[in-house]
Write an enzyme that holds these catalytic residues in place. Structure first.
Site, short mmCIF file in Angstrom:
data_model
loop_
_atom_site.label_atom_id
_atom_site.label_comp_id
_atom_site.label_asym_id
_atom_site.label_seq_id
_atom_site.Cartn_x
_atom_site.Cartn_y
_atom_site.Cartn_z
N GLU A 57 51.29 113.68 60.90
CA GLU A 57 51.83 114.10 62.20
C GLU A 57 52.24 112.85 62.99
O GLU A 57 51.63 112.51 64.00
CB GLU A 57 50.78 114.91 62.97
CG GLU A 57 51.37 115.60 64.20
CD GLU A 57 50.31 116.33 65.02
OE1 GLU A 57 50.60 117.45 65.46
OE2 GLU A 57 49.23 115.77 65.22
N GLU A 97 40.74 120.87 68.04
CA GLU A 97 41.20 119.49 67.88
C GLU A 97 40.99 118.66 69.14
O GLU A 97 41.58 118.94 70.18
CB GLU A 97 42.70 119.49 67.54
CG GLU A 97 43.28 118.09 67.37
CD GLU A 97 44.78 118.10 67.14
OE1 GLU A 97 45.32 117.04 66.79
OE2 GLU A 97 45.41 119.16 67.33
#
Length: 259
Positions: free
Chosen positions: A240, A143
């Site tokens: 998120e 990520e």
């Protein structure tokens, strides 16, 4: 059509962790993700998923001393043995939870460290992790994260991630594409997604500034969702974000997109 997963690290965090599964299901989510499962009994987590009809979509590899400020250890040459133990733990939990994707946080580059050493360590660790996870049918993700939120974080852009993936040479290594981090780093949300779509298997969201729910900032999420649909993305989108007030009060955006 994308599916939305509640990130239980950030959503419903006014209640104890194991109670958040029920609230996610009640809100209409079909999947959940969170940073780490390792502090909880895996049978208890599995029971919570089953009880509420939820899928475990994603969790991270162990990432060092999180409370102490560490954000991954995969680039650190003196932590290779710990990284390998973490891969084994991740497989243990992911297998028990039916989780088919695990994310690897690269870590924060030590001041003055050689980029060549950090990258070679990262590549070697990813080769091992991708191979071991692949034996169990689990995808490995990396990520890119912006350096404003995590100063010094090693992996910052999808282009950098794609270069590392090419060097690793595994067909079991993919990109976790976080729209919030991409907006803070480069923008070009849909153009960048299209460029790397073949390697993107998970998307996350939050608005900017503030990292709050969609509709509170500058990202045109109505456009983004339609574009992802049009491009054929049918994977999960992890929510998120930090609720501006409470999670429940901020879920109007989810109803608006019909999920």
């Amino acid at each position: 059509m994308p599916k939305f997963a509640a990130n239980l690290t950030m959503l419903f965090n006014e209640v104890p962790f194991l109670e958040r599964f029920a609230l996610a299901a009640k809100a209409g989510f079909k999947g959940v993700e969170y940073l780490f499962p390792y502090d909880f009994d895996k049978e208890a987590l599995r029971a919570a998923l089953d009880l509420h009809g939820l899928r475990q979509v994603l969790h991270n590899l162990p990432a060092g001393n999180w409370a102490g400020g560490e954000r991954g250890i995969a680039i650190l040459p003196d932590r290779v043995d710990e990284f390998r133990r973490g891969v084994a733990s991740a497989i243990d939990y992911a297998t028990a939870l039916g989780c088919k994707q695990v994310n690897c946080l690269s870590g924060i580059a030590p001041v003055g460290a050689s980029d060549e050493v950090l990258r070679s360590t990262f590549v070697a660790n990813l080769k091992l992790a991708a191979t071991e996870l692949g034996k169990h049918g689990i995808k490995l993700l990396i990520e890119p994260i912006n350096r404003f939120d995590i100063p010094g974080f090693y992996l910052n852009t999808p282009d950098q991630a794609a270069s590392i993936i090419a060097e690793v040479g595994s067909d079991n290594l993919f990109i976790q594409y976080d729209l919030y981090h991409q907006q803070r780093t480069e923008g070009e949300l849909i153009g960048t997604f299209k460029k790397h779509q073949a390697k993107i298997t998970h998307v996350q969201l939050a608005d900017n500034p503030g990292r709050n729910e969609p509709g509170t900032g500058e990202i045109a999420y109505g456009f983004v969702f339609k574009a992802l649909d049009a491009l054929g993305y049918d994977g999960w989108i992890g929510c998120e974000y930090k609720p501006r007030t409470t999670t429940e009060e901020g879920l109007g955006w989810l109803a608006e997109v019909g999920r």
